[in-house]
Design a protein around this motif. Sequence first.
Motif, short mmCIF file in Angstrom:
data_model
loop_
_atom_site.label_atom_id
_atom_site.label_comp_id
_atom_site.label_asym_id
_atom_site.label_seq_id
_atom_site.Cartn_x
_atom_site.Cartn_y
_atom_site.Cartn_z
N ALA A 118 0.82 -1.22 0.00
CA ALA A 118 0.00 0.00 0.00
C ALA A 118 0.85 1.27 0.00
N VAL A 119 2.17 1.10 0.08
CA VAL A 119 3.07 2.25 0.16
C VAL A 119 3.43 2.72 -1.24
N GLN A 120 3.32 4.01 -1.48
CA GLN A 120 3.66 4.59 -2.77
C GLN A 120 5.09 5.10 -2.76
N THR A 121 5.77 5.03 -3.90
CA THR A 121 7.15 5.50 -4.01
C THR A 121 7.34 6.17 -5.36
N ASN A 122 8.30 7.10 -5.41
CA ASN A 122 8.65 7.78 -6.65
C ASN A 122 9.91 7.20 -7.28
N PRO B 102 12.40 5.21 -9.57
CA PRO B 102 12.22 4.81 -10.98
C PRO B 102 11.91 3.33 -11.17
N ILE B 103 12.44 2.45 -10.30
CA ILE B 103 12.18 1.02 -10.46
C ILE B 103 11.16 0.50 -9.45
N GLY B 104 10.52 1.44 -8.74
CA GLY B 104 9.47 1.05 -7.82
C GLY B 104 9.96 0.56 -6.48
N ARG B 105 11.24 0.82 -6.15
CA ARG B 105 11.78 0.37 -4.86
C ARG B 105 11.29 1.28 -3.75
N ILE B 106 10.86 0.70 -2.64
CA ILE B 106 10.37 1.44 -1.49
C ILE B 106 11.50 1.63 -0.50
N ASN B 107 11.73 2.89 -0.06
CA ASN B 107 12.74 3.13 0.96
C ASN B 107 12.08 3.57 2.26
N VAL B 108 12.91 3.78 3.27
CA VAL B 108 12.38 4.07 4.59
C VAL B 108 11.60 5.38 4.62
N HIS B 109 11.97 6.34 3.75
CA HIS B 109 11.25 7.61 3.73
C HIS B 109 9.85 7.44 3.17
N ASP B 110 9.70 6.52 2.21
CA ASP B 110 8.37 6.25 1.67
C ASP B 110 7.45 5.69 2.76
N VAL B 111 8.01 4.78 3.57
CA VAL B 111 7.23 4.18 4.66
C VAL B 111 6.83 5.25 5.68
N SER B 112 7.79 6.15 6.00
CA SER B 112 7.50 7.20 6.97
C SER B 112 6.41 8.13 6.46
N ARG B 113 6.50 8.50 5.17
CA ARG B 113 5.45 9.37 4.60
C ARG B 113 4.09 8.69 4.60
N HIS B 114 4.11 7.38 4.31
CA HIS B 114 2.85 6.62 4.30
C HIS B 114 2.21 6.65 5.68
N GLU B 115 3.03 6.51 6.71
CA GLU B 115 2.50 6.48 8.07
C GLU B 115 1.91 7.82 8.47
N GLU B 116 2.49 8.93 7.95
CA GLU B 116 2.03 10.26 8.33
C GLU B 116 0.70 10.63 7.69
N LYS B 117 0.28 9.92 6.64
CA LYS B 117 -0.97 10.23 5.96
C LYS B 117 -2.16 9.68 6.75
N PRO B 118 -3.09 10.53 7.21
CA PRO B 118 -4.24 10.05 7.99
C PRO B 118 -5.09 9.04 7.24
N ALA B 119 -5.18 9.20 5.90
CA ALA B 119 -6.08 8.35 5.12
C ALA B 119 -5.60 6.91 5.03
N VAL B 120 -4.30 6.69 5.26
CA VAL B 120 -3.78 5.34 5.08
C VAL B 120 -3.36 4.72 6.41
N LYS B 121 -3.84 5.27 7.50
CA LYS B 121 -3.45 4.73 8.79
C LYS B 121 -4.22 3.47 9.17
N GLU B 122 -5.30 3.18 8.42
CA GLU B 122 -6.02 1.95 8.69
C GLU B 122 -5.18 0.77 8.27
N GLN B 123 -5.03 -0.20 9.14
CA GLN B 123 -4.18 -1.35 8.89
C GLN B 123 -5.01 -2.62 8.94
N LYS B 124 -4.48 -3.64 8.29
CA LYS B 124 -5.15 -4.92 8.34
C LYS B 124 -5.10 -5.47 9.75
#
Length: 426
Positions: A149-153, A155-177
Motif C-alpha cells: 500500500a506504500v507509494q514510491t517515486n 524509478p524502479i518502484g523500490r520502497i525506501n524508509v522515507h516512503d514508509v514514513s510518509r505513508h504512516e504520516e498520511k491520515p487516510a492510510v493509517k487503517e491497517q489490516k
Amino acid sequence: MIEIKVPELAESITEGTVATWLKQPGDQVEKGEAIVELETDKVNIEVPADEAGVLEEQLAGEGDTVQVGEVIARLGSGSGGGTAVATKTKTENATETKTEAPTEKKTESIEEGKKVEKREEHVASPGKGPIATPAARKLAREKGIDLSAVQTNDPIGRINVHDVSRHEEKPAVKEQKPAAAASAPQPAAAANGKEEERIKMTRRRQTIANRLVEVQQTAAMLTTFNEIDMSAVMALRKRRQEKFVKDNDVKLGFMSFFTKAAVAALKRMPYLNAEIQGNEIVLKKYYDIGIAVSAPDGLVVPVVREADRKNFGEIEKDILHLAGKARNNKLGLSDLTGGTFTITNGGVFGSLLSTPILNGPQVAILGMHSIQLRPVAIDADTMENRPMMYVALSYDHRIVDGREAVTFLKHIKDMIEDPEQLLFEA
C-alpha cells in the motif's frame, strides 16, 4: 568502486550516528552531493561524494554508530536506475563475514552495459511482493504497514524508509489490516498498569546531559543575583529602533546591550574570562561570547566572535544568523567552539529566576530573565512601577571569588541602567 568514509569530525569527536540516508541504493550521485547526514555530539554533518557515481551499497543503517574513517557506503560508476544492493547494517555485515547465508544466491546480469550483483534475499522479484530496502521492511514490520500500500517515486518502484514514513504520516492510510495491527508495537505498561512511552535519547541530548553533570561534579559552582531597572534601555530602543533597523536591517534587541556590557565587565574582572587547565589558570585576552539558543535537539551555544570589536548592529546580525542556523540544524563545529563566556536568556520562555549551569570549560555564565513591572522605591517617599529584570551569574568558585562575581554583576547592572556608558567603553 568509490568508498564513502566517515570524515574527520573534530579533534574531540571520534564517532557519530547515521541520522538519515539522503541517497538510496541505485540513486545517481553527483560530485559534492550529500549522501548521508551524520549526527555528532555537537552538530549534524552531511557527508558529500568526492566523485560522481551510483550509490551501490549502504554499509550502515540509520541509527548505527560509526567511527571516523569507517567505510559506510560504496559508489559505482554508471547511471542510476539499475538494480542496487540494498542497505546492510553493521550487524548484518558481521554475520556475513562469519558465514554466508545458505539462502543467498549471487547472480550476474548485464543491464545497460553494467555488471550488477543481485542478492535475492534483499530485492524481491516482480510477482513476489514489492521491492523494498531492508530498512524499509523493518520499519514497515514495526509499524504494521502493508508495503503493497506504500507509494514510491523511485524509478524502479523500490520502497525506501522515507516512503514508509510518509505513508504512516498520511491520515487516510493509517487503517491497517487486523493481522498487521496485532503485530504492531504497543505502548509499554508500567508496573502500576499505566501507559508509558520510552524514547531513546539522541546523541546530542546524551552529550548535553553528560556535560552538565560533569560540570556540577568538577566545578565549585556558585550563583549570585541582582536586579536591573530596564527603563533606560527600553526607552533608548524605542527612540532609536526605526533608524537602527534602517541602518542595519535588523532590530535592536536586548542581547546586544548585555553582550557589550558583559565584555566591558570582563575587561575589569578578567578571571571571569578564563578557564582552568590542570594547575594553571588561562586568562583569555579575547572576547568570544557564547549565546545560548534553543534548537530542535536541545540547547546549543553558538559563539559571537570578537564581540569587543563589533558594534550593536554587527552583534545583532551575528546572533540572528546563528540562531537561524541553530533552528535549522545548520551550525558547524566552528560556530560552537572556543567561547570564553556565555549569556543565556531564560526570559524568552517566561523564566523569572534561575541558576544557570556553567558551560565548561568556561568559568562563568550570565543569566537573563523576564522583564516584569514591579514597585520600586525611588526615594523615601516615592514608589514607582518599573520594568525590572533579575539577572544571575553562576561562576566557578575555584578561581572566581565572591567579591569579583558580585562586582562583575554590579558593573552589568550599572551599564544597562545607564546604557550611554557603553558608548565610552573601549
